[in-house]
Design a protein around this motif. Structure first.
Motif, PDB file in Angstrom:
ATOM      1  N   GLY A   6      -3.335  13.376   0.916  1.00 45.98           N
ATOM      2  CA  GLY A   6      -3.851  12.267   2.092  1.00 45.98           C
ATOM      3  C   GLY A   6      -4.621  13.368   3.554  1.00 45.98           C
TER       4      GLY A   6
ATOM      5  N   VAL B  20      -4.529  10.601   7.251  1.00 47.79           N
ATOM      6  CA  VAL B  20      -3.828  10.029   7.681  1.00 47.79           C
ATOM      7  C   VAL B  20      -4.202   9.066   8.177  1.00 47.79           C
TER       8      VAL B  20
ATOM      9  N   PRO C 249      -6.774   6.951   7.257  1.00 45.83           N
ATOM     10  CA  PRO C 249      -6.057   5.292   7.400  1.00 45.83           C
ATOM     11  C   PRO C 249      -5.275   5.353   7.214  1.00 45.83           C
ATOM     12  N   PHE C 250      -4.627   5.321   7.154  1.00 43.24           N
ATOM     13  CA  PHE C 250      -2.356   5.105   7.739  1.00 43.24           C
ATOM     14  C   PHE C 250      -2.440   4.672   8.475  1.00 43.24           C
TER      15      PHE C 250
ATOM     16  N   ALA D 121       0.554  -1.191   0.033  1.00 42.36           N
ATOM     17  CA  ALA D 121       0.434   0.015   0.159  1.00 42.36           C
ATOM     18  C   ALA D 121       0.878   1.346   0.398  1.00 42.36           C
ATOM     19  N   TYR D 122       0.102   2.082  -0.145  1.00 43.03           N
ATOM     20  CA  TYR D 122       0.902   3.736  -0.087  1.00 43.03           C
ATOM     21  C   TYR D 122      -0.513   4.989  -0.141  1.00 43.03           C
ATOM     22  N   TYR D 123       0.300   5.833   1.104  1.00 45.63           N
ATOM     23  CA  TYR D 123      -0.370   6.521   1.953  1.00 45.63           C
ATOM     24  C   TYR D 123       0.416   7.954   1.611  1.00 45.63           C
ATOM     25  N   ASP D 124      -0.925   9.030   0.718  1.00 44.79           N
ATOM     26  CA  ASP D 124      -0.437  10.291   0.013  1.00 44.79           C
ATOM     27  C   ASP D 124      -0.227  10.682   1.613  1.00 44.79           C
TER      28      ASP D 124
END
Length: 230
Positions: free
Chosen positions: A127, A129, A131-132, A120-123
Motif C-alpha cells: 500500500g 503510507v 493515507p496512513f 481502519a487498516y493500512y497495507d
C-alpha cells in the motif's frame, strides 16, 4: 368358592393399602430431603454455593479498578489469522467482524467513555503510507489508539509515520521491521511512553511459524480520561 373369592379380594386390598403406605413414606422422604437441601444451600456461604467463576470483561484474568477500562489485544498470526481487539467486552476488530487487513490495524476510541470512533487498516507491504500518515495527523487529543500488526506492518513505514506513532506513546515503532509482530495501546496527547506495548522481531532462529514470529497477546486496564485532563 365364594369364600375363596372373598379371601382373594381381602389380600388384594391389603396389598393396595401397603403399596399406598409405602409410596406415601417415599414422597415424605423426598420432600424432607428437598427441604433440608434448600436449607443447607441457603446457610452455606455464597462462594461455596456458586462455584462457577465469574467471567471478566474481554476475558481478562482480573477485574479492572474503578475509573479504568478493560482491554485485550492480539496480533495477527502469520498471514492467516487477523488481529483481535476488545475493549470493555466490545469486540472492535477481528477476522470474524471482517474489518482487519494486512499491515497495521488501528482502532480509535473516546478516552473518557471508551466509545468506538473509527477502525481502519493500512497495507504496509503493497500500500501507500501517505493515507496512513494523514489518518494519524487527524487523531484528536484525548483519543485512545490501539494498533496491531498483521503479516507485515513495516515495509512502507517511513520516518514521518514512525514519529507520529512514537508521539502516541510507542517505544518500539522505531525498531519495527519486516514481518515483525507488534501490539500497542497509546493515546493522543500522552506525556510519557505507554506501558501497553509488545514487539517481537521476525527472526529465522526464533520464529514460531515459517517466516513469521509467534502471536502476541496483551491485556490490561486503561485509565479513563478525566475532565480535568482536558
Amino acid at each position: 368358592m365364594f369364600r375363596a373369592s372373598g379371601i382373594l379380594k381381602s389380600v388384594v386390598l391389603i396389598l393396595v393399602f401397603l403399596l399406598a403406605v409405602f409410596l406415601a413414606f417415599e414422597l415424605l422422604e423426598i420432600n424432607v430431603e428437598f427441604k433440608l437441601g434448600s436449607m443447607m444451600s441457603r446457610s452455606l456461604p455464597e462462594n461455596e454455593v456458586h462455584t462457577k467463576p465469574t467471567g471478566h470483561k474481554c476475558g481478562l484474568s482480573k477485574v479492572c479498578p474503578p475509573g479504568h477500562m478493560a482491554f485485550k489485544l492480539t496480533s495477527g498470526a502469520a498471514s492467516v489469522v487477523g488481529p483481535r481487539m476488545c475493549l470493555e467486552d466490545n469486540l472492535l476488530m477481528s477476522s470474524v467482524k471482517n474489518n482487519v487487513g494486512r499491515g497495521i490495524n488501528i482502532a480509535l476510541l473516546n478516552g473518557k467513555t471508551g466509545e468506538l470512533i473509527k477502525t481502519a487498516y493500512y497495507d504496509m507491504w503493497a500500500g501507500d503510507v501517505d493515507p496512513f500518515i494523514k489518518f494519524l495527523k487527524e487523531i484528536e487529543d484525548g483519543t485512545i489508539v490501539m494498533m496491531a500488526s498483521f503479516d507485515d506492518p513495516a515495509s512502507k513505514l517511513n520516518d514521518e509515520a514512525r514519529k507520529l506513532i512514537a508521539d502516541l506513546g510507542s517505544s518500539a515503532v522505531g525498531n519495527l521491521g519486516f514481518r515483525d509482530n507488534w501490539i500497542f495501546v497509546g493515546g493522543k496527547g500522552i506525556k510519557t511512553k505507554t506501558p501497553f506495548e509488545q514487539h517481537i522481531k521476525n527472526s529465522a532462529d526464533t520464529n514460531k511459524y515459517e517466516g513469521w514470529p509467534e502471536v502476541l497477546e496483551m491485556e490490561g486496564c486503561i485509565p479513563r480520561r478525566q475532565d480535568s485532563a482536558r
